[in-house]
Design an enzyme around this catalytic site. Structure first.
Site, PDB file in Angstrom:
ATOM      1  N   GLY A  78     -49.853  52.882  -8.133  1.00  0.00           N
ATOM      2  CA  GLY A  78     -51.340  52.007  -8.457  1.00  0.00           C
ATOM      3  C   GLY A  78     -52.205  51.906 -10.084  1.00  0.00           C
ATOM      4  N   ARG A 142     -46.547  48.512  -3.558  1.00  0.00           N
ATOM      5  CA  ARG A 142     -45.571  50.176  -3.079  1.00  0.00           C
ATOM      6  C   ARG A 142     -44.479  50.153  -2.884  1.00  0.00           C
ATOM      7  NH1 ARG A 142     -48.981  53.847  -4.885  1.00  0.00           N
ATOM      8  NH2 ARG A 142     -52.003  53.631  -5.126  1.00  0.00           N
ATOM      9  N   ASP A 173     -43.486  59.314  -7.777  1.00  0.00           N
ATOM     10  CA  ASP A 173     -42.332  58.887  -6.510  1.00  0.00           C
ATOM     11  C   ASP A 173     -42.129  57.829  -7.311  1.00  0.00           C
ATOM     12  OD1 ASP A 173     -43.406  60.541  -4.265  1.00  0.00           O
ATOM     13  OD2 ASP A 173     -44.899  59.365  -4.080  1.00  0.00           O
ATOM     14  N   LYS A 199     -46.820  57.016 -15.445  1.00  0.00           N
ATOM     15  CA  LYS A 199     -48.323  56.395 -14.956  1.00  0.00           C
ATOM     16  C   LYS A 199     -48.448  57.319 -14.924  1.00  0.00           C
ATOM     17  CE  LYS A 199     -48.639  54.689 -12.040  1.00  0.00           C
ATOM     18  NZ  LYS A 199     -48.645  54.375 -10.569  1.00  0.00           N
ATOM     19  N   THR A 200     -50.003  57.294 -13.966  1.00  0.00           N
ATOM     20  CA  THR A 200     -51.098  57.625 -12.722  1.00  0.00           C
ATOM     21  C   THR A 200     -52.342  58.247 -13.320  1.00  0.00           C
ATOM     22  OG1 THR A 200     -51.442  58.585 -10.676  1.00  0.00           O
ATOM     23  CG2 THR A 200     -49.847  60.072 -12.696  1.00  0.00           C
ATOM     24  N   ASP A 202     -54.111  59.674 -12.408  1.00  0.00           N
ATOM     25  CA  ASP A 202     -54.121  61.174 -11.104  1.00  0.00           C
ATOM     26  C   ASP A 202     -54.491  62.250 -12.111  1.00  0.00           C
ATOM     27  OD1 ASP A 202     -54.503  59.076  -8.773  1.00  0.00           O
ATOM     28  OD2 ASP A 202     -53.008  60.001  -8.025  1.00  0.00           O
TER      29      ASP A 202
HETATM   30  P1  FBP Z   1     -50.568  56.230  -8.214  1.00  0.00           P
HETATM   31  O1  FBP Z   1     -49.666  57.588  -7.674  1.00  0.00           O
HETATM   32  O2  FBP Z   1     -49.526  55.099  -7.165  1.00  0.00           O
HETATM   33  O3  FBP Z   1     -50.513  56.088  -9.817  1.00  0.00           O
HETATM   34  O4  FBP Z   1     -52.314  56.419  -7.300  1.00  0.00           O
HETATM   35  C1  FBP Z   1     -53.214  56.190  -8.003  1.00  0.00           C
HETATM   36  C2  FBP Z   1     -54.244  55.739  -7.249  1.00  0.00           C
HETATM   37  O5  FBP Z   1     -55.504  55.637  -7.755  1.00  0.00           O
HETATM   38  C3  FBP Z   1     -54.552  57.357  -6.066  1.00  0.00           C
HETATM   39  O6  FBP Z   1     -55.317  58.208  -6.871  1.00  0.00           O
HETATM   40  C4  FBP Z   1     -55.083  57.092  -4.828  1.00  0.00           C
HETATM   41  O7  FBP Z   1     -55.194  57.812  -4.060  1.00  0.00           O
HETATM   42  C5  FBP Z   1     -54.267  55.702  -4.622  1.00  0.00           C
HETATM   43  O8  FBP Z   1     -54.099  55.509  -6.332  1.00  0.00           O
HETATM   44  C6  FBP Z   1     -54.947  55.011  -3.887  1.00  0.00           C
HETATM   45  O9  FBP Z   1     -54.331  53.609  -3.428  1.00  0.00           O
HETATM   46  P2  FBP Z   1     -54.265  52.223  -2.943  1.00  0.00           P
HETATM   47  O10 FBP Z   1     -54.542  51.715  -4.870  1.00  0.00           O
HETATM   48  O11 FBP Z   1     -52.978  51.783  -2.823  1.00  0.00           O
HETATM   49  O12 FBP Z   1     -55.560  52.199  -2.360  1.00  0.00           O
END
Ligand code: FBP
Length: 549
Positions: A78, A142, A173, A199-200, A202
């Site tokens: 993400g 992803r 991951d 990075k994230t 979250d």
């Molecule tokens: P990452 O762990 O890849 O940084 O994900 C962040 C995130 O924004 C989460 O908060 C959310 O659940 C997910 O990505 C949403 O995924 P997508 O962008 O595939 O809709």
């Protein structure tokens, strides 16, 4: 490309590097490290990269000129504000090593690496991306890097471009994959270093040695601005309850940080729900009781923050998801042939009695969502579950029942919001702009030092950026064994909200006051220019965590 006035002004911002990285550096090695758990298993799986020492960069005398280095970079998962600055910092760091070094970006995430889709990132090309949000410089994806075939296919393009180091910018991951790739390339003497960057948005990729992941700062500031705006609207009209779901996957760090910044009436913390072994109905009753208390004071309005992973943390639902994960992994082929209308019955027929009962008790839409495809890393796609609507509906029903029983006599009208994508590509705050640039520049220093299997690390983050400490952390140090897609796998341990930690304790001390009284705080938009106390503040999570040390 037409640019906004802010974009133009922001392009001239020069991120502040930690002072140590402004000159020549040497890596000082600490003690050999161990994984956070399952040491024997992780050691066996990573014979070449387990137990490496932590690294800290210190000033050194100017070295002899170095040869040019070609490096590849991948944005994975993400979006998170600041990714472009990691790439710019990496680029500038490589050019400082030797002006003929080259940087190649693999397009649309790890998939571009496997499929040999890339672009050379030149000074002229990257200049428009400095201090901007988004991952559009090379795109993200992803695809999970996990098979030998993918690793070998990737190695072909690395050899073709004479690339000797790969930087993977990703969450837990993706950094797990970076560690597996580093181990594999080392085991076959491929001559390619692999490094990760945390990075994230979250905020769940952190531990004793990685203080925060980039993007959390900016994203929570954006959400807090909008929550503050909603609270002001709410306090003006005094007629709605706003149910606001916040991204963050399993962990509630984003919801908690936004609560600390905005002081809503209610913030649910999934980790607490799990610890207290609460049922969904108990969570609903907790919210309904506060709505009723406020109504008794004539306040038929309020705000509720809900972490997007809540549903996964209700212990009964968690057990159900664990069984569903195994069931869907084991019976994937058969399940794919079941007509959508029959899938519910198929699942109920294959689950244990206890979990089948929980599955049946959930609203159909939520139950269906839990049985849909996992993301490539095996995660339930929690951002698709409309928990905010589920909760408000159930709260409405409870209040209606209490009304009949004469226990409640208010008005309940709900509005729903989901904040996630709105914050992931915002222009990075000064904190994220500096942090990301430093992470990228530092990665170039790790490359020059010949290290592999490390995550770029910049610490001491509540101090001014010039005082930050730079170095590298062995990725295996953060790993443990977890069940994924029905199998035990080595993965970086996710950091959930620590209920004994200072950020949660600060919140818990004040929440009863915030619930009944109206104590809203309105943080306003991120400021990029102006006094330091307005522009350079780190998150309250980081601040309280540091104070608690
Ligand atoms: P990452 O762990 O890849 O940084 O994900 C962040 C995130 O924004 C989460 O908060 C959310 O659940 C997910 O990505 C949403 O995924 P997508 O962008 O595939 O809709």
């Amino acid at each position: 490309m037409k640019k906004s006035a802010l974009q133009k002004a922001r392009a001239t911002y020069q991120p502040k590097l930690p002072i140590v990285l402004t000159g020549a550096v040497k890596a000082v090695e600490g003690q050999p490290t161990q994984s956070v758990a399952n040491q024997a298993e992780i050691k066996e799986l990573f014979p070449n990269t387990y137990g490496l020492p932590e690294l800290k960069f210190e000033k050194a005398t100017a070295p002899a000129p170095s040869k040019p280095i070609n490096v590849g970079v991948i944005l994975s998962g993400g979006q998170a504000p600041g990714g472009h600055n990691v790439i710019c910092g990496l680029f500038d760091g490589l050019k400082k090593i030797n002006k003929d070094s080259r940087l190649y970006g693999f397009l649309m995430g790890p998939g571009g690496f496997v499929d040999h889709q890339y672009k050379e990132l030149t000074a002229d090309f990257i200049k428009d991306y400095r201090n901007t949000g988004g991952f559009d410089i090379i795109g993200s994806g992803r695809t999970k890097l996990e098979t030998k075939e993918q690793f070998d296919k990737g190695l072909e393009i690395l050899k073709e471009l004479n690339i000797s180091a790969l930087v993977i910018i990703g969450g837990d991951d993706s950094n797990t994959n970076a560690a597996v790739l580093a181990e594999y390339y080392k085991s076959i003497n491929a001559g390619v270093q692999v490094l990760g960057c945390p990075k994230t948005i979250d905020g769940d990729l952190k531990n004793d040695v990685i203080e925060t992941s980039f993007g959390f700062d900016t994203a929570t500031k954006v959400y807090s601005e909008v929550i503050g705006n909603i609270q002001r609207d709410c306090n003006s009209a005094k007629k709605y309850w706003h149910f606001i779901k916040l991204m963050g996957r399993s962990a509630s760090h984003i919801a908690l940080e936004c609560a600390l910044q905005t002081q809503p009436n209610i913030c649910i913390v999934s980790e607490e729900v799990e610890q207290k072994d609460m049922t969904l109905q108990q969570v609903v009753d907790y919210v309904a009781e506060i709505v009723a208390k406020r109504a008794a004071n004539g306040n038929n309005f309020g705000t509720v923050l809900i972490p997007e992973g809540l549903i996964e943390f209700i212990p009964a639902v968690k057990r159900l998801i664990a069984e569903l994960n195994d069931l869907l992994a084991k019976n994937a082929e058969e399940f794919a042939t079941v007509a959508p209308a029959d899938q519910r019955a198929y699942i109920i027929g294959h689950l244990s009695k206890e979990n089948a009962a929980v599955y049946e008790s959930l609203p159909e839409g939520v139950a269906r969502q839990l049985s849909l495809d996992r993301d490539p890393h095996g995660n339930v796609q929690v951002s698709l579950i409309e928990t905010e609507k589920l909760l408000s509906e159930m709260v409405g029903k409870r209040l209606a029942q209490w009304k009949k029983e004469g226990k409640y006599n208010g008005k309940f009208s709900a509005q729903h919001h989901f904040f996630g994508y709105e914050g992931r590509c915002a222009d990075p705050s000064n904190f994220d702009a500096d942090y990301c640039y430093a992470l990228g520049f530092n990665a170039a220093c790790l490359i020059k030092g010949g290290f592999t299997g490390y995550m770029s690390s910049v610490r001491n983050l509540t101090k001014p950026s010039v005082q930050w400490i730079a170095g590298g952390i062995p990725i295996t140090m953060m790993m443990n064994m977890e069940r994924r897609n029905g199998k035990m796998k080595p993965v970086i341990q996710k950091a959930l909200v620590n209920l004994d930690g200072a950020p949660f304790r600060k919140f818990a001390e004040q929440r009863d006051d915030w619930a009944v009284n109206t104590c809203y705080v309105y943080p306003g938009p991120i400021q990029y220019f102006g006094p330091s106390e307005v522009c350079d503040q780190p998150t309250l999570t980081l601040k309280y965590e540091h104070q608690g040390k």
